[in-house]
Design a protein around this motif. Sequence first.
Motif, PDB file in Angstrom:
ATOM      1  N   VAL A   1     -44.150 -71.543 -48.368  1.00  0.00           N
ATOM      2  CA  VAL A   1     -43.836 -72.804 -49.041  1.00  0.00           C
ATOM      3  C   VAL A   1     -42.323 -72.887 -49.212  1.00  0.00           C
ATOM      4  CG1 VAL A   1     -44.167 -74.212 -51.095  1.00  0.00           C
ATOM      5  CG2 VAL A   1     -46.007 -72.726 -50.290  1.00  0.00           C
TER       6      VAL A   1
ATOM      7  N   VAL B   1     -39.864 -78.549 -38.042  1.00  0.00           N
ATOM      8  CA  VAL B   1     -40.366 -79.507 -39.019  1.00  0.00           C
ATOM      9  C   VAL B   1     -40.390 -80.885 -38.364  1.00  0.00           C
ATOM     10  CG1 VAL B   1     -40.145 -80.341 -41.379  1.00  0.00           C
ATOM     11  CG2 VAL B   1     -39.092 -78.178 -40.734  1.00  0.00           C
TER      12      VAL B   1
ATOM     13  N   THR C   1     -44.782 -83.556 -48.964  1.00  0.00           N
ATOM     14  CA  THR C   1     -44.957 -82.266 -48.301  1.00  0.00           C
ATOM     15  C   THR C   1     -45.031 -82.502 -46.793  1.00  0.00           C
ATOM     16  OG1 THR C   1     -47.341 -82.435 -48.461  1.00  0.00           O
ATOM     17  CG2 THR C   1     -46.228 -81.253 -50.219  1.00  0.00           C
ATOM     18  N   TYR C   2     -44.391 -81.642 -46.045  1.00  0.00           N
ATOM     19  CA  TYR C   2     -44.298 -81.807 -44.597  1.00  0.00           C
ATOM     20  C   TYR C   2     -44.607 -80.480 -43.911  1.00  0.00           C
ATOM     21  CZ  TYR C   2     -41.792 -85.778 -46.455  1.00  0.00           C
ATOM     22  OH  TYR C   2     -41.467 -86.893 -47.162  1.00  0.00           O
ATOM     23  N   PRO C   3     -45.421 -80.529 -42.849  1.00  0.00           N
ATOM     24  CA  PRO C   3     -45.797 -79.275 -42.206  1.00  0.00           C
ATOM     25  C   PRO C   3     -44.664 -78.643 -41.391  1.00  0.00           C
ATOM     26  CG  PRO C   3     -46.813 -81.122 -41.087  1.00  0.00           C
ATOM     27  CD  PRO C   3     -46.125 -81.681 -42.283  1.00  0.00           C
TER      28      PRO C   3
ATOM     29  N   TYR D   1     -44.115 -75.782 -38.260  1.00  0.00           N
ATOM     30  CA  TYR D   1     -44.813 -74.988 -37.245  1.00  0.00           C
ATOM     31  C   TYR D   1     -43.865 -73.957 -36.661  1.00  0.00           C
ATOM     32  CZ  TYR D   1     -47.935 -79.052 -37.247  1.00  0.00           C
ATOM     33  OH  TYR D   1     -48.778 -80.056 -37.608  1.00  0.00           O
TER      34      TYR D   1
ATOM     35  N   GLY E   1     -47.690 -71.225 -39.797  1.00  0.00           N
ATOM     36  CA  GLY E   1     -47.209 -72.471 -40.373  1.00  0.00           C
ATOM     37  C   GLY E   1     -46.598 -72.275 -41.740  1.00  0.00           C
TER      38      GLY E   1
ATOM     39  N   THR F   1     -45.082 -75.056 -45.308  1.00  0.00           N
ATOM     40  CA  THR F   1     -44.975 -76.421 -45.808  1.00  0.00           C
ATOM     41  C   THR F   1     -43.614 -76.627 -46.450  1.00  0.00           C
ATOM     42  OG1 THR F   1     -47.317 -76.283 -46.347  1.00  0.00           O
ATOM     43  CG2 THR F   1     -46.110 -78.161 -47.218  1.00  0.00           C
TER      44      THR F   1
ATOM     45  N   VAL G   1     -41.647 -78.715 -49.068  1.00  0.00           N
ATOM     46  CA  VAL G   1     -41.950 -79.599 -50.186  1.00  0.00           C
ATOM     47  C   VAL G   1     -40.637 -80.185 -50.691  1.00  0.00           C
ATOM     48  CG1 VAL G   1     -43.135 -79.831 -52.386  1.00  0.00           C
ATOM     49  CG2 VAL G   1     -43.744 -77.978 -50.822  1.00  0.00           C
TER      50      VAL G   1
ATOM     51  N   LEU H   1     -49.870 -75.645 -54.344  1.00  0.00           N
ATOM     52  CA  LEU H   1     -49.397 -75.022 -53.110  1.00  0.00           C
ATOM     53  C   LEU H   1     -49.167 -73.523 -53.268  1.00  0.00           C
ATOM     54  CD1 LEU H   1     -46.926 -77.813 -52.078  1.00  0.00           C
ATOM     55  CD2 LEU H   1     -48.714 -76.902 -50.593  1.00  0.00           C
TER      56      LEU H   1
END
Lengths: 211, 538, 333, 86
Positions: C126, C150, C176-178, C180, C193, C195, C197, C219
Amino acid sequence: MSEAHFESAERQADAARLGMWAFLVSEVFLFAGLFTLYGAYRAAWPEAFAEGVRHGAKMLGSLNTVILITSSFAVASSLRALQEDRPRVALRWLLGTLALALGFLAVKAVEYHGHVHEGILPGGHGHHFATLSAPAGQAAFFTLYYVMTGLHALHVVAGAAVLAWLAWRLHTGALDARRAHVLSNGALYWHLVDCVWIVLWPLFYLTGGQA
Amino acid sequence: MSGRTPDAKAADTGLKAWLTTRDHKRIGIMFLVATTAAMALGGVFALLLRLELLMPGETIVDPMTYNRLFTLHGVTMVWLFMIPVIPSGFGNYLLPIMIGARDVAFPRLNLASFYIYLVGAAITLAGMYFGAADTGWTFYVPYSTTSAAALVPVLLGVFTLGWSSVLTGINFIATVHTMRTEGLGWMRMPLFVWTVYGTSIIQVLVTPVLGMALMLIGFDRLLDWGIFDPARGGDPVLYQHLFWFYSHPAVYIMILPAMGVISDVVCAFARKNPFSYEAIVWSTMGITFVGLLTWGHHMFTAGMSTFGAGAFGILSMLVAIFSAIKVFTWVGTLYKGSIALDTPLLYVLAFLFLFIFGGMTGVAVATTSLDVHWHDTYFVVAHFHFIMVGGTISAFLAALHYWLPKLSGRRYPERLGRLGAAGVFVGFNLTFVPQFLLGNRGMPRRYFDYPPAMHTLNAISTVGSWVLGASMLFIASYLLRSLLRGEPAGDNPWGAAGFEWRTSSPPPVHNWTGEPPFERGAYDYTEGSPALEGARDE
Amino acid sequence: MSDLLRQLLMLPDPASEAAREIDVLHFVVLGTTLVGFLAVACVTAWWLWRYRRRGDRPTERVTGSRRLELSIGGALLTLFVGWWVVGFLQYLDLQDAPEGAEEIYVTGKQWMWKFAWPSGRAVVGVLPVPVDRDVRLVLTSRDVVHSFFVPALRMKQDALPGRFTRLDFRADRLGTYPVYCAEYCGQSHARMGATVVVLSAEDYADWVAGRTPATLVPLLKGREVPDVAAEGGLAAEGRRVMQRVGCLACHSLDGSPSVGPTLLGLYGSEVELQGGERVVADSDYLTRALRDPNGQIVAGYDPVMPSFEEQLSAEERVAIFEALRALGDEEAP
Amino acid sequence: MKRRDVGAFVALLTLTGLSLGASYVPLGAWGMAVALGFAAIKVSVVAVVFMHLARSPRAEALFALGAVVVVAILVLLAAADVMTRT
């Protein structure tokens, strides 16, 4: 063996020579990636590389330079003699070249032996690196040293084998002035081996000053 | 030429005669058979990959198997199929005929090249099967130097395949320089010959660099030399430099001969001279050389310097221009032609459309800031499959249909041919257009799993892969059938002016009986063209 | 308009101004591609019909005009170079955070992302960041090459072992955005992965100070988050590391002379090297100094420092930098 | 004709000696340039005289020159990346 598909023997010689040049180009590119690594790692570790060069066997390397240059001259003279239709002279020059090639390898062996003795092995292995304050750059230097001079030495071996085969053909008379282009191609390969060494010599033996 | 030996050999169709042949035509055919088999194998891997991606989550294979499958797919398609197929296959068969020679310059070397290919292929595939390599075809360090799989056999296999490539290149260079028939100057050579020549130059220049880079990985794995290991002063990004110095030009090894096929086929079916022969020649040479300078655009986000990113970015823009010029020249060739929409031309059209898209998205991904988002996502996967499948495989199929009568003396069924072409086109777009969108959404490549929100696009893509696979199977079936029972084609079924159509189909052992007739150009369809004479007779 | 195009192209909603600008270039490039494609397709279709074969007739020889080819090529080149200029400027922006940006350390390892703050905060998976503030991510890897991606920020940067790479951004939308991993890194690559925030300024301040704002609670469930106060932050950790590996045997922290230069006030200052070259002692210089100490000797000292390349993990190095930075704020005597 | 070969041989030995001598002179950053300069001249001598590049078909000279140029580009672009990283 006649190559029925060629229009003339002259064309066949042309094709063989051109093919040889193309092959030499591909050989140069076999070294190209290593030169790239050398350039980039030297840029990243200037001092460690200079230190590595200072640590090298400068006199042995220089001796080998003289040996290879002389051998290049010898093989060129051999070709000249064969073109002038003096196969016995050509054979003598060629055997001289071969002797120089073996001399080069012998000097190389002495040099490697010295390094191994000092605890310098490729990959940063050996006790030498344990004594250094900054072994990382020197490990890279000596790995490249072994890979590049080793690959070159392999080419010397291959070249010597080709020269030996040519000498045998000269001896038996299978190689004469009319087929001089065969010797010419062998000589071309040998000159390339020389050229590569001419570039390796400053990289690993001369440039130890503050770069 | 010596007496009756060649003719006696021509009749000899025994296995031994084939395996020891020095006839470039037979070697070409053997290359075609081997590479096409490799394509089928790579295709099966691709179908399995797509099947796993049909649903999110782990479905038919576990992650490691998936990783091995995409490595197998990449290695097979790149080194066993696409690099050799057109140059070593069609190039071998056609290049000597097209320049009026009786064979290549070094026939024995040519055969050796084929066996080196076979040995390399065997080592690679066996190595993959038993060693379970999972690095992807890129072998990036330090993953490749630390992965638990046995990688050395694969590296050795690819290294061996590289030598086949280099030797073929040397052979073709010498052939083009010294074996052209009397009066065939450089600027009269068929465009296919030009592109194979350019390809040969690239092969000779860049392949050894890859060989060396792979060898260094091998040294690391076997002897722990760590030449790319940061702890020992190494730099993993430098491996990427060496890898892409080969692998970017390798894209041109795959696409340049395809462009040569397109140039020749478009002229034959438009019955016209190329819009600008010189432009095609110079752009071929331009791609050959500028293509050597653009490798760094694969590394914008890899930790390269901003200077490097800028330099490689603008060099990549330059190389795109040459491809664009080719596209305009092909379209221009249709102008005032006499166009027949037979199957080969359908593939040319497919090539054109897919290549424009693949090429333009190539320019897009060379645009630095856009690449930062797209790099290593499905957008890039879609982009290069548009070039590789849409480009190279379309051209391969065009070549197969166009030259089948030359190789076999028989024709394929035209109606089935058109159906197959349509199937390939539809299946292809269904497979890869959704992948552009997946890339935009941010789906990284080499993922065996994805968020459920990306399901629909993945499912469409998988269905597309089935359509594509079925079409290929369909094409293979009617082509095989026509090889055995196809209508006899005659010497020049297309009424094409290309030099290769001026001898019998298939040609005799040394290609020509008597002096090759090369007075009229290979693209001469004006009044009195020998091509049209032949066509009228039928 | 942009939103519509974004939906059509399935681009995720952008969370920074830079991402929006990149999208505009994206639309222009793809739009031009489409127009060019359609133009070529129309011309081709027209000629295919217009010049369809009607019997075996010879064709006339048409040679393209060189001027036409050159002008088309030139126009395209101009267009492409224009894209390159815009794209390259945008690219430079991705590594160009102003002085005083919030620095967060990112470490990739198989198969997780670990984030660390100068305050001593650290968490896996996170990444809380402040809204409307410049953030600089300093990335490295513990094992193989990973890539921090991102999509919502349109940015990606490889994390390399033995090196620090940077990624700068300024998020302007809460949410919140993933994240990878975009560079293949082995078995669980697809599941590596995290996240991002984007928090309000207050919430972010809370997070850095050691409290957990309400938005983060779900989270962070089940994740280990070390307590900041007890350990005294990353700088304190750095001092402990320096103590342990022996830096302090040769370098003082209080300005007193020793075998090597003092570390007080070093960070960010200009130092003169042997040979007269002057460099700023920033994190790049210090990274090199730890790796190859004798490559850049400070004038007046002997080349006696060993390399710490193999002794320090990426996190430990980061902690040392933080300790030095804290010391840098104090003036050398 | 033979004089040519002997001349080249003597020149190569002289250049080798000079290059070796130069390595003892503290040239700083120029050391590398000087050493590679000597190497370039020597390689040219071998190529032109011993390998008969001067009297070869144009294609061969073009191959040789092209190879050197491309290798130089590869080395320089990759090294430039390393040197310009921040």
